[in-house]
Each structure stands twice: as C-alpha cells, then as structure tokens.
Design an enzyme around this catalytic site. Sequence first.
Site, short mmCIF file in Angstrom:
data_model
loop_
_atom_site.label_atom_id
_atom_site.label_comp_id
_atom_site.label_asym_id
_atom_site.label_seq_id
_atom_site.Cartn_x
_atom_site.Cartn_y
_atom_site.Cartn_z
N ASP A 1 0.82 -1.21 0.00
CA ASP A 1 0.00 0.00 0.00
C ASP A 1 0.86 1.26 0.00
O ASP A 1 0.60 2.20 0.77
CB ASP A 1 -0.95 0.02 1.21
N GLU B 1 -11.30 0.12 -3.36
CA GLU B 1 -10.84 0.61 -2.07
C GLU B 1 -9.71 1.62 -2.31
O GLU B 1 -9.42 1.99 -3.44
CB GLU B 1 -10.34 -0.56 -1.20
#
Length: 556
Positions: free
Chosen positions: A15, A189
């Site tokens: 991420d 997301e």
Amino acid sequence: MTIIKNPVIPGMAPDPSIICVDERYYIATSTFHWTPGIQLFESKDLANWQLVGYALNNEEVNLRGTNTPAGIWAPHLSYDPQTKRFWLAYSHMVNMAGREFNADSYAIWATDIRGPWSEPIYFTSIGFDPALFHDEDGRHYLTILEWETREGYQAPGHIVLAEIDLPSGKLLSPWHRVTQGFTTRGCAEAPQIYKHQGAYFLLLASGGTGYAHGVEVGRAETIFGPYEAHPSGEPILTSSPRHLFSLGDPDAGHFEMVNPHSVMQKAGHGSLVHTHTDEWFMAHLMARPLEGQLLNPLGREASIQRMHWTEDNWLEMEDGSNLAKMTFKGLAGVPIDNEPNTDLFDSFQEPQYLLEFMTPYRQQHQSWVSTQKRQGFLRIYGGNSLFSQMNPAIMATRATSFTYEVETLLEFQPNHYSQTAGLGLYYDSNNWLYAHVTYSEEKRCPYLTLLQAKLGQRIEYVNTRVIVPEGNIQLKIGYDHGIANVYYRLEEQETWQILLQDLSVAYLSDEGVNGMPGEIGGFTGLFTFIGAVDAHQHQSYADFAYYKVTNHSPAS
C-alpha cells in the site's frame, strides 16, 4: 536515463503512498500487526529507499490480540503546502470476523517526516483506507471506502467523499458517493484524489488485493463528481491485463487472474507523484510468487511505474499499456549513487539497535529488549509463547529475498523447560519456525532443538536435539525459495553443523496461512527474528551478540 528494477522496496512494504517534498521522495506503507506502526521511507532517486522511521512509535495504538491480517492498514501520506505539514491518514482494523470489518480511521501530522507526530485525530468508523486531499483553495477532503454488510447491496461498498476540517477531524459536508458508473473490477478501495489541468481524478485500488488487483481512475469537473470512467474501461495499471468484470463480487483473491507470463503479480493500489523534474510516476504494490506456485512469502512489495498524461488529459502508463513492468526509467538527470542493498548487520555496540527491527503485537520497550544491560549485546527478556498475540518477545526484520541466510550468536542459561531463546522465521502467531535453546531436566543443562507452528498446529522435533554445555551457540537459518536449512556451531567448532535440512516452509506466505482453500489468508509477509520465551517467571533473558542477514539473490 537510468533503468531501475522493481520492487524498489522488497519485502513487506504494501500500500505504498508516495509524495515529493523539496526534491525528496517519501513512501509510507502498511504494517498490520507489527510495531512500530507505519513504515516511512525516503529517497532522492526513486531507486534507493532508506527506512527513516515510523509514524506510530509511542504507544498511540494497541495491537495486542490483532488477528492476521488486521491492524494498521493503508496509510495515506500527503503534504499541505499552506501549513507545511505532513499528514498521515490510516485505519486501525480491529475486527474482520463476520465480514463486519470494523475499522477506526485517524490522521496524524508532523512538520518533519521523522516526527514527532501529533496525537491521532479521529475521523470516522464508516470503513477503511482514508485519504486526504488538500485543494488549492485551502479546503480539505477525505475519501474512504464505506464498508457494506447488508445482503443485496453493493459489495464490498462504495467510495465516499466529504469535506473535512483539519485538524479537528470534523466533517463539513455529508458523505457523497463518488464511484457509481466507472469501476468494473469491483472491490474498490484505497480512494485518492488528484488534480491536473483543473480536473479532479479519483484513483482506486480495484479487483481485490490478489491476482486481479489493479488501479482504476475516474475524472470529474468538480470534486464531488460525477466521475467518468477512463476511456479504456479497464484498469490503467495491473499485472493481469485481461478483462474482468467483477463489480459486486467481494472475492479478493481471484486466483484465476494470475498472469503466467509475468514475474510481477497483484500490481495495484497506486499512488501518484509529480516529481521535481516535472515527471509523473506511480508507486504501487506487487507480489512475486514462488516459481510454479501461487504462494507469496515476501508479501506485497513496493514498486514504481513511469506515467504520463495524454493530450485529452487522461492518466496512463508511459508506454501506453496497462501492464506493470519489472523495470522503469528513473528521474531525468538524477544519478543513482549505488545499487540498492537490503543486507543487515548489527553488532549491538551502539545504544540504538537496527531501525528495521519490528515486533508483532506489542510495543518495543526497554523493560524487555535493550542494549543497555550489557555492552555489545542485545538482551531480550523472555515473553509469552510464540503462539501469543499479546506479549511475544520477538525482534524481527522483513524478508526481502527468495534466497538468504540469517544468523546470530546467543548466550542463554535457562533453568526451566519453558524458557527458550533462539532464531527463526515468522509470519504470525500461528505460523513460524523456531530454532532455540531450552533446558533439559534429564541432562540438567541447555540443549538446542526445533519447534514449528503450521496453521496453528504445534510441531515439536523431539528427535532433533543437541546438547549445548555452556549455553552459548551460533545459529543460522538458510532460506531458499521456500526451503529452510537450520545450522548451529558451538564455540569449539569451526564449521557449521546441520540441525535440520530441506524443511518446506513455503506455507509461510500470504496464501499459505490461515485462509480457507482458495482464499488469501494474509497479506503481510515473512520475517526473520531473534527472540526469547519465558512461560515460567518472565525473568530469564538471552544476550544476542549480533544479528546478520545476507541476501544471496537480487532483491528483484
């Protein structure tokens, strides 16, 4: 231009959120059940990334009892030029049972990337993966995934956006749903807002964080939308470029989308940066499975791709494709001083041990780990069993290669069978390998043996034992593409002796732990560690003379 190899940050660095401030580049990554929380890396050339600290390192968060893969998710790093503050928004995932996915989202700020960071500011519990956008007019906006639990509704939820007051954290507008109509791979997301030539762009991580992962983008004239889809109707970056329509499908694995022609898998969760050289790049996560398998022991790693804007103001990869590559052209006119190196060594001569050391579940504290107790040694006081999610006494570093050796020398004088100290491989509390010294009541002296956890099952190697008369021993584990060899050397020995060889530990991987068949059990990554256990009186300790990791294959 210099060619740079991916991943730029090997091992657990998922991420990645990237920014550029004053010709320096910074990346923040997730840390899940590991402390300190939120890794922070710095670079001046996009090739060499140095770990410079952590954002959550002062007991701001309690991760005891965290189940894999909950904990600290998807930090978003931003910089507000008006206040000259770095901002980090993040989620603390506290529960994933029943697909409820209960997460509390916060932000912290600092004037220096190395801190100190502010106390956490609570934002919301509507979902996870929050991100801040600082608009040119001084207004601030928060995007996040609104998690959906109801039957018959959009799964896993919608991306929502609201204006927010910084630093109070109060919402200044209602939540606006902004993803209707342009995402096709579903599982959207990690929403992030960018602005280019007056238009707003919404980046999404889509397709789930498995083999269908990708980055989708929408464009709008105003920040609240509506956002139109990229003209291709496909992700602008992925490692699995064939078409997939999975809107409403909550499957995060999508093993059928593996790309047999690519070393890189799972490319997605992108973050955009405009460089000081007026170029555009995207940092994103990726994974590299073991050859011939769908197991990823190194977890999700950080990579970079070169991007550009088309004449009609759409973002795409520089080569016009959407297939993420294992190399990219570096910054124009910026030389690379040296080749990246992830080998580690600490002789514990200095008060501060390696910054790379992380601990699962509990905070590092001088009450149980310290270089101050004995000069030239790291002393670790025994904690809970390695099965514990509360107080294991483990000091670990990210595995960054498919072939490496980790070794140490320890001095340990146990007097009870529940006291141990040693070296090992660790994924989480249910999955690890531990070569350790403990106490033999029959021989009344220390001995070396091996213990393993596999999907929560305790495996004791009762026929693999070596007497350690003085309690001093060198230990080494060689890891080679999912196979472990364990070695030892007593003081009087000159060559390494084999304790156990050719042990399969490939299950210590994202797909090999805890999940149901066909699911991803975790998405963190393998670590190597030194540690100690004392389930007797919590008084015994081991002194470690050094810690060394040598990688025998390139990081890429």
